[in-house]
Design a protein around this motif. Structure first.
Motif, PDB file in Angstrom:
ATOM      1  N   VAL A   5       0.842  -1.198   0.000  1.00  0.00           N
ATOM      2  CA  VAL A   5       0.000   0.000   0.000  1.00  0.00           C
ATOM      3  C   VAL A   5       0.877   1.248   0.000  1.00  0.00           C
ATOM      4  N   GLY A   6       1.915   1.239   0.849  1.00  0.00           N
ATOM      5  CA  GLY A   6       2.830   2.369   0.888  1.00  0.00           C
ATOM      6  C   GLY A   6       3.531   2.599  -0.428  1.00  0.00           C
ATOM      7  N   LEU A   7       3.928   1.507  -1.078  1.00  0.00           N
ATOM      8  CA  LEU A   7       4.583   1.615  -2.380  1.00  0.00           C
ATOM      9  C   LEU A   7       3.647   2.225  -3.416  1.00  0.00           C
ATOM     10  N   THR A   8       2.400   1.806  -3.394  1.00  0.00           N
ATOM     11  CA  THR A   8       1.417   2.350  -4.334  1.00  0.00           C
ATOM     12  C   THR A   8       1.265   3.857  -4.159  1.00  0.00           C
ATOM     13  N   VAL A   9       1.214   4.288  -2.901  1.00  0.00           N
ATOM     14  CA  VAL A   9       1.107   5.725  -2.620  1.00  0.00           C
ATOM     15  C   VAL A   9       2.324   6.468  -3.157  1.00  0.00           C
ATOM     16  N   THR A  10       3.511   5.906  -2.944  1.00  0.00           N
ATOM     17  CA  THR A  10       4.747   6.539  -3.428  1.00  0.00           C
ATOM     18  C   THR A  10       4.755   6.671  -4.943  1.00  0.00           C
ATOM     19  N   ILE A  11       4.423   5.582  -5.623  1.00  0.00           N
ATOM     20  CA  ILE A  11       4.461   5.589  -7.091  1.00  0.00           C
ATOM     21  C   ILE A  11       3.465   6.595  -7.655  1.00  0.00           C
ATOM     22  N   LEU A  12       2.228   6.529  -7.171  1.00  0.00           N
ATOM     23  CA  LEU A  12       1.207   7.440  -7.680  1.00  0.00           C
ATOM     24  C   LEU A  12       1.561   8.897  -7.367  1.00  0.00           C
ATOM     25  N   GLY A  13       2.053   9.138  -6.147  1.00  0.00           N
ATOM     26  CA  GLY A  13       2.420  10.496  -5.769  1.00  0.00           C
ATOM     27  C   GLY A  13       3.516  11.063  -6.653  1.00  0.00           C
ATOM     28  N   ASN A  14       4.517  10.237  -6.951  1.00  0.00           N
ATOM     29  CA  ASN A  14       5.617  10.695  -7.798  1.00  0.00           C
ATOM     30  C   ASN A  14       5.172  10.928  -9.236  1.00  0.00           C
ATOM     31  N   ILE A  15       4.405   9.986  -9.773  1.00  0.00           N
ATOM     32  CA  ILE A  15       3.965  10.113 -11.164  1.00  0.00           C
ATOM     33  C   ILE A  15       3.082  11.350 -11.355  1.00  0.00           C
ATOM     34  N   ILE A  16       2.199  11.600 -10.384  1.00  0.00           N
ATOM     35  CA  ILE A  16       1.254  12.721 -10.509  1.00  0.00           C
ATOM     36  C   ILE A  16       1.925  14.058 -10.211  1.00  0.00           C
TER      37      ILE A  16
END
Length: 500
Positions: free
Chosen positions: A391-402
């Motif tokens: 879940v934390g990884l998903t937040v990191t990836i989405l946050g960086n991409i956006i």
């Protein structure tokens, strides 16, 4: 109280080696940023990012499994786990050797395949020596652990100085022309920042000598049934660690890819990566405290069966862990005005200094998560850790991409902070359901809020005509006063820690 003294003593012992070693390594930031421009160091930032991830695959959770199972049959599980690590490390390293050139070309560094071969050997050595080091921790042979770590780091620092402060300037003519030609030729410009990898490899190889006794006690032993039990326990930890490492490193992997051309005037995306990657290293102070604490706490809470590693003691230890780390967060953040000048010698790196307080807080929260994670390791629910970190990884990836296209490398820092906060809350919630621990969460939250206010106070007082060292540390001094009044009992004239 005894548990605090015990863990504090061991943490300080491990912390001495960790802090001394990291401090010496941290001085290499000065050397590297003096010797190379940000774009030249981009390859190191990127490859060490991948290496941190590969290191988890090489050990695949067996270090934690050793702590969990060694109390049942110490030598047996030492032999089986080290046998497995030697076999798998040899296989992984062979694969990287065979595909080093095409992999490096795919990463945009054609002709640099030798760098990947050096890194593969570093990974193999790290994985194979991880289990003997774990044995030293479990047996509380702290002095030997510290000695081996420090000497290896001293060799690494010495080789970096030899290559980059000695040979490179000599080759470039900075030390004058009256030197024998063979000395000029000892430095190969085509290797460049690759000398950092080479120094790392030679230093790591020295560990086999210092851990000689641990390797002599090793006997090849194998049991598929036992390995299956170890694997069932450890593979969720591997995926959890992978997700956690991706969470920490993914920002650097995505920054170069998603940063728009010309976002920072006059700088390429590689320049931005070099700036962010080296400013990130200033958050090492928080990592030092977390690593030293993990060295002492993990074998204590997982590798022993006694009444002292109770939930109440875990809550007490976590409370003081948060207090100490809050002081680190405030102390470093309030003194960046001189820390940046000391360690980041080129002014171009100072542009990214605003990410440091955010990254320090993110690492602090990640440390709380690691402390709380004892519950799913003790209850054999290691898969829960995998879910939380994914879940934390998903937040990191989405946050960086956006956000990277909008906010640049500040998006990397804020995404990491958001991810760490969510993971910490999920871990706390899961622990209270499956294995409740009476954490003092209100008090811990209070220290975090006061820490943030202490940092903000320095920003508000920056224009006041008093020495900057004082104006920036007023909040830190007030926080120290608050802690002394709240946490210490001053009866009898001699302060003592309040347990409740």
């Amino acid at each position: 109280m005894s548990i605090l003294k015990k863990l504090a003593g061991e943490t300080l012992s491990y912390g001495f080696s960790t802090i001394l070693g990291r401090s010496l390594n941290f001085l290499l930031v000065f050397v590297h940023t003096w010797a190379f421009l940000p774009a030249e160091l981009g390859i190191n930032v990127k490859l060490y990012g991948y290496m941190a991830i590969a290191n988890i695959i090489y050990t695949y959770g067996m270090e934690t499994a050793y702590f969990r199972f060694a109390k049942e049959a110490h030598q047996k599980y030492y032999n089986i786990i080290l046998s497995a690590i030697i076999l798998s490390s040899g296989l992984f390293t062979l694969i990287l050797f065979l595909f080093s050139d095409p992999l490096m070309a795919q990463l945009g560094y054609a002709g640099k395949g030798v760098f990947l071969k050096w890194l593969a050997l570093i990974l193999a050595i790290d994985a194979i020596t991880a289990i003997p080091f774990a044995r030293l921790r479990l047996e509380q042979k702290i002095k030997k652990f510290v000695l081996a770590k420090i000497i290896s780091i001293l060799i690494n620092v010495g080789l970096n100085l030899f290559f980059l402060v000695g040979l490179k300037p000599l080759h470039d003519g900075l030390w004058g022309a009256n030197w024998p030609h063979f000395l000029h030729d000892l430095y190969d410009p085509s290797i460049g920042a690759g000398y950092i990898f080479l120094a790392n490899l030679l230093a790591n190889a020295s560990l086999f000598y210092w851990l000689g006794a641990e390797f002599k006690s090793f006997q090849w032993e194998w049991s598929w049934a036992e390995f299956k039990s170890l694997w069932i326990y450890s593979y969720p930890i591997m995926f959890m660690s992978l997700a956690a490492m991706f969470n920490v490193m993914f920002d650097r992997l995505l920054l170069e890819e998603y940063l728009p051309e010309g976002f920072y005037p006059g700088q390429s995306s590689q320049d931005a990566l070099g700036i962010y990657g080296n400013c990130y290293k200033l958050s090492v102070f928080m990592s030092l405290a977390i690593q030293a604490f993990k060295y002492s706490a993990e074998p204590f809470f997982l590798g022993q069966k006694n009444s002292s590693n109770s939930k109440e003691n875990l809550a007490l230890v976590t409370h003081w862990f948060v207090i100490v780390c809050t002081f680190l967060w405030v102390g470093v953040s309030s003194n960046l005005f001189w820390i940046q000048q000391l360690f980041l010698k080129r002014a171009i790196y100072w542009e990214g200094i605003g990410v440091v307080p955010i990254l320090l807080l993110a690492n602090l929260l990640l440390g709380i998560y690691y402390t709380q994670s004892v519950w799913f390791k003790q209850t054999n629910k290691t898969y829960m850790g995998t879910i939380i970190t994914l879940v934390g990884l998903t937040v990191t990836i989405l946050g960086n991409i956006i956000w990277i296209p909008v906010y640049g490398y500040m998006a990397c820092a804020w995404s990491f902070l958001l991810s760490s906060a969510i993971m910490t809350l999920m871990c706390y919630w899961g622990g209270q359901i499956y294995d409740p621990t009476p954490y003092r969460w209100k008090e811990m939250l209070l220290y975090l809020v006061l820490g943030a206010l202490a940092i903000i106070s320095g920003r508000l007082l920056v224009d006041i005509r008093i020495p900057k060292l004082l104006s920036q540390n007023v909040g830190l001094l007030l926080l120290l006063l608050f802690m002394m009044l709240k946490e210490l009992d001053w009866k009898g004239g001699k302060p003592s820690i309040k347990i409740n």
